[in-house]
Design a protein around this motif. Sequence first.
Motif, PDB file in Angstrom:
ATOM      1  N   ASP A   1      18.478   2.829 -75.107  1.00 44.23           N
ATOM      2  CA  ASP A   1      17.812   2.620 -76.387  1.00 44.23           C
ATOM      3  C   ASP A   1      16.311   2.877 -76.216  1.00 44.23           C
ATOM      4  N   GLU A   2      15.817   3.879 -76.914  1.00 44.73           N
ATOM      5  CA  GLU A   2      14.408   4.267 -76.799  1.00 44.73           C
ATOM      6  C   GLU A   2      13.470   3.099 -77.107  1.00 44.73           C
ATOM      7  N   GLY A   3      13.797   2.290 -78.094  1.00 47.17           N
ATOM      8  CA  GLY A   3      12.956   1.152 -78.444  1.00 47.17           C
ATOM      9  C   GLY A   3      12.863   0.136 -77.319  1.00 47.17           C
TER      10      GLY A   3
ATOM     11  N   ASP B   1       5.053   8.914 -72.857  1.00 49.79           N
ATOM     12  CA  ASP B   1       5.414   9.807 -71.752  1.00 49.79           C
ATOM     13  C   ASP B   1       6.287   9.096 -70.726  1.00 49.79           C
ATOM     14  N   ALA B   2       5.897   7.878 -70.360  1.00 50.06           N
ATOM     15  CA  ALA B   2       6.667   7.130 -69.359  1.00 50.06           C
ATOM     16  C   ALA B   2       8.045   6.783 -69.891  1.00 50.06           C
ATOM     17  N   ALA B   3       8.137   6.367 -71.153  1.00 51.91           N
ATOM     18  CA  ALA B   3       9.438   6.047 -71.749  1.00 51.91           C
ATOM     19  C   ALA B   3      10.326   7.289 -71.777  1.00 51.91           C
ATOM     20  N   ASP B   4       9.755   8.424 -72.153  1.00 49.40           N
ATOM     21  CA  ASP B   4      10.537   9.667 -72.160  1.00 49.40           C
ATOM     22  C   ASP B   4      11.089   9.968 -70.769  1.00 49.40           C
ATOM     23  N   LEU B   5      10.263   9.822 -69.749  1.00 49.43           N
ATOM     24  CA  LEU B   5      10.722  10.078 -68.383  1.00 49.43           C
ATOM     25  C   LEU B   5      11.856   9.132 -68.002  1.00 49.43           C
ATOM     26  N   LEU B   6      11.720   7.860 -68.346  1.00 49.91           N
ATOM     27  CA  LEU B   6      12.747   6.879 -67.993  1.00 49.91           C
ATOM     28  C   LEU B   6      14.050   7.103 -68.767  1.00 49.91           C
TER      29      LEU B   6
END
Length: 168
Positions: free
Chosen positions: A29-31, A146-151
Amino acid sequence: MESQSAKPIIAALLQPLPELTRARNDLSDEGVVRLLVRGFIDQALAAFTEVLHGRLDQDEAVDGINRQATALNAVFLGTSGFDTVIAHPWNAPDQLGAFLKDVVALDYPEDDCVRAMLIHLATQVMHALRLPDEDRNEEVEALTLDAADLLLGRAPEDDGEIDIDIGV
């Protein structure tokens, strides 16, 4: 930052999430991922601010940030033991760790790549403190995304560059 084990720190980061996620923090979940990253960044900002004001020793701040990054490494690699966290096959060293090692060019073992990426993220956050407030807020938001996208396993789409400058 007090000398705390990693579990209570990360448990505190996970605490506000169950309301949004029906008591489960799904790592797809992106959120949820953004909230975890932003919580880490906010704690890093608070630690660096305390250092700047002379209220916290720099080594203590770095140790605290490393403990948080280590705990989030376990969360994102599915080994934290938190029953409120839903990990997926992606959340494994040979998947997420290998992805980060390749995309961000980390020279760390796959089972330590989330921690390494977060430590480099904290370094970028520290540099953002030098910026004027408006620019700092914009930079912190960009670093969070950016960090969330990578994870989540999303490599940058724009020019192939990772905005999290890891200095390697």
